[in-house]
Design a protein around this motif. Structure first.
Motif, short mmCIF file in Angstrom:
data_model
loop_
_atom_site.label_atom_id
_atom_site.label_comp_id
_atom_site.label_asym_id
_atom_site.label_seq_id
_atom_site.Cartn_x
_atom_site.Cartn_y
_atom_site.Cartn_z
N THR A 255 -7.73 -89.15 -33.38
CA THR A 255 -6.87 -88.13 -32.77
C THR A 255 -7.70 -87.01 -32.16
O THR A 255 -7.26 -86.36 -31.20
CB THR A 255 -5.91 -87.53 -33.81
OG1 THR A 255 -6.66 -87.13 -34.96
CG2 THR A 255 -4.87 -88.53 -34.23
N ASN A 258 -8.19 -86.84 -28.48
CA ASN A 258 -7.10 -86.33 -27.65
C ASN A 258 -7.26 -84.86 -27.35
O ASN A 258 -6.72 -84.37 -26.36
CB ASN A 258 -5.75 -86.56 -28.35
CG ASN A 258 -4.99 -87.73 -27.76
OD1 ASN A 258 -5.18 -88.07 -26.60
ND2 ASN A 258 -4.14 -88.34 -28.56
N ASN A 259 -7.96 -84.14 -28.21
CA ASN A 259 -8.08 -82.69 -28.05
C ASN A 259 -9.29 -82.37 -27.17
O ASN A 259 -10.41 -82.28 -27.65
CB ASN A 259 -8.22 -82.01 -29.41
CG ASN A 259 -7.06 -82.30 -30.34
OD1 ASN A 259 -7.24 -82.55 -31.53
ND2 ASN A 259 -5.86 -82.28 -29.80
N PRO A 350 -4.86 -76.49 -29.52
CA PRO A 350 -3.99 -77.52 -30.09
C PRO A 350 -4.11 -77.61 -31.61
O PRO A 350 -3.41 -78.39 -32.24
CB PRO A 350 -4.50 -78.80 -29.43
CG PRO A 350 -5.96 -78.55 -29.23
CD PRO A 350 -6.07 -77.08 -28.91
N ARG A 460 0.03 -82.94 -22.48
CA ARG A 460 -1.39 -82.80 -22.78
C ARG A 460 -1.81 -81.32 -22.75
O ARG A 460 -2.47 -80.83 -23.65
CB ARG A 460 -2.24 -83.59 -21.79
CG ARG A 460 -2.15 -85.08 -22.00
CD ARG A 460 -3.39 -85.83 -21.55
NE ARG A 460 -3.51 -87.07 -22.32
CZ ARG A 460 -4.13 -87.15 -23.47
NH1 ARG A 460 -4.67 -86.08 -24.00
NH2 ARG A 460 -4.19 -88.29 -24.12
N LEU A 464 -1.98 -80.67 -26.51
CA LEU A 464 -3.17 -81.40 -26.95
C LEU A 464 -4.50 -80.79 -26.53
O LEU A 464 -5.53 -81.05 -27.16
CB LEU A 464 -3.11 -82.85 -26.44
CG LEU A 464 -1.97 -83.71 -26.98
CD1 LEU A 464 -1.99 -85.08 -26.32
CD2 LEU A 464 -2.05 -83.84 -28.49
#
Length: 522
Positions: A255, A258-259, A350, A460, A464
């Motif tokens: 995950t 994603n950041n 995020p 996003r 994110l």
């Protein structure tokens, strides 16, 4: 002669194809795909041969779905997980547990939270300004108070703001200010592409570093993964530039991948800062054509407001490097800037529970009395954003949104255009930027409030990515932003009509039904 040229072209094609097949980009994509395929095959084959495992995983999927429904996540994210849980429960259960329980994500989250808390005393609220706003500008006061308390970035006066309607305008000023640097240069960008634009900039950076100016460069590991040479960080470090890569992209399901650091920040000597949508790549200044004419915008700050961006950069630098900084060394030194309205340079992370970027946008929409103009390359609004846009339009506010006519990502364009009917029904006017790609991220309201920054209207950016922007209130450059919007509406955009919406192809409609379901995960 023509035959020889043809032979050369034919020889180059196989070489180009071989390079593409064995490139770093292709390798990473294949490794990620293999991980997903491996997980799917292993657990699906278990389910086929062992019926009781299917029952166990189906039960876990139901429990997980209930857990997701009761979580604090955005409803769209909940739907994006629940649909695959129903269709392929075994695969989705494993994937969800794998992605949501990772040490690396928790580690970065804790580091960032600690750093934000430790640096908060250096971003002090100006009580005199807040007292004045409370008495005379109550709507803006509430928004400024929210950003200060939740995001950690105070409102600033004594700041001059210059607006650039195109990337090439910002670039020209950027080169001029870089040449003036005496003490330090901080750069934080999502994309740095090794083209003409960057080569001109890095030439100055290396000259300044050699002359004793402290130069720090921070770029995103994903955004610049395929645009810079291999081991580029070491090359710059060896030449005197302090260089870090945010979250280097690795072919692992995680995950934290994603950041991304989607910010665009340049700070020079603590007295000048640049912010906006312009990355360091030739298409952003129209030296290279991609998707037609590239429309982007930026602002330059001089004065007290620069400090917010300086601290924003140093926070991120220290989270990555583990270094400690004497912050007061980098404070603004120029004090004779004319008080030109108010600014709030702010960031959004995020890794906390605050959606500062989205709530600032919503605050502007809710406070608008006459109009709210929006420019965004990616329009994938959640239900909350659609609700406030609809409320504003139905209450008599002129709500307009500009998106690109030529997209950079076909699937994002399909989803974006699927919202046109919803927006038309709500009374929102949608425009597309003719003959090009509109990458500008801007809000403007009632000739007095504006935001220019990096924050798109999609999942996003809002949930994110690390983002940043500049909120301006009654600054003199508001009139320039308004003039730019007026020019786009009159000369550079076409309004989407009811017929345009009805004439969408079957393929576009079909794909939008599928893609909108998983839009938060794209």
């Amino acid at each position: 002669m023509a035959e020889k040229i043809s032979e050369k072209i034919q020889k180059k094609k196989p070489k180009k194809l071989i390079n593409m097949i064995f490139s770093q980009k292709t390798t990473i994509i294949l490794l990620l795909a293999l991980q997903l395929i491996f997980i799917f095959i292993i657990f699906q084959s278990f389910a086929v041969h062992y019926a009781y495992l299917h029952i166990v995983f189906s039960t876990v999927a139901i429990v997980l779905a209930i857990y997701i429904l009761n979580s604090s996540e955005n409803p769209a994210y909940k739907l994006a997980w629940i649909v695959p849980l129903v269709i392929v429960p075994i695969f989705t259960v494993v994937l969800y547990i794998l992605l949501k329980n990772q040490f690396s994500t928790r580690k970065v989250r804790n580091l960032y939270a600690k750093k934000s808390a430790n640096t908060r005393p250096f971003l002090k609220t100006n009580k005199q300004i807040m007292s004045y706003l409370h008495e005379s500008e109550p709507d803006f006061y509430k928004l400024a108070n929210y950003v200060d308390k939740s995001g950690g970035y105070p409102v600033c006066g004594n700041t001059e703001v210059t607006y650039f309607p195109l990337g090439e305008d910002k670039y020209k000023a950027m080169l001029e200010e870089l040449q003036k640097a005496q003490e330090f240069i901080f750069m934080e960008y999502f994309i740095i592409d090794d083209g003409e634009m960057w080569r001109e900039i890095v030439k100055i950076l290396l000259e300044k570093a050699k002359a004793g100016v402290e130069v720090r460069l921070l770029y995103d590991g994903m955004g610049s993964q395929f645009t810079l040479p291999f081991r580029y960080k070491k090359k710059l470090t060896d030449q005197g530039v302090k260089c870090l890569v945010f979250n280097p992209f690795r072919p692992m399901l995680s995950t934290i991948q994603n950041n991304r650091d989607h910010r665009k920040i340049l700070v020079i000597d603590g007295n000048v800062a640049f912010n906006g949508g312009v990355n360091i790549a030739d298409e952003y200044i129209n030296r290279k054509e991609r998707f037609g004419h590239w429309k982007d915008t930026a602002v330059m700050l001089k004065g007290d407001g620069v400090w917010n961006f300086t601290m924003m950069f140093l926070q991120m630098w220290e989270v990555i490097s583990g270094d400690k900084t004497e912050y007061n060394m980098y404070r603004p030194t120029v004090k004779n800037v004319v008080n030109n309205g108010y600014v709030i340079p702010y960031g959004d992370s995020p890794l906390d529970d605050e959606n500062v970027g989205e709530l600032v946008y919503m605050g502007m929409i809710n406070n608008a009395k006459d109009y709210i103009y929006i420019s965004t390359p990616y329009l994938i609004p959640d239900n909350e954003m659609l609700t406030v846009l609809g409320y504003a339009a139905k209450s008599g506010v002129d709500v307009r949104i500009i998106t690109p006519e030529i997209p950079d990502k076909w699937y994002v364009s399909v989803i974006t255009r699927s919202f046109y009917r919803d927006l038309e029904t709500l009374g929102v006017k949608v425009y597309e930027y003719k003959g090009g790609f509109n990458h500008a991220k801007m809000f403007l309201s009632d000739d007095k409030s504006a935001v220019v920054g990096t924050i798109n209207l999609d999942y996003r950016s809002l949930y994110l990515h690390f983002e940043c922007a500049t909120y301006m209130y009654k600054t003199s450059c508001i009139k320039d932003i308004k003039a730019d919007f007026d020019d786009m509406f009159e000369n550079r955009c076409h309004r989407i009509t009811h017929d345009d919406i009805n004439n969408r192809s079957f393929w576009s409609r079909f794909m939008s039904v599928i893609l909108r379901t998983i839009a938060p995960l794209l």
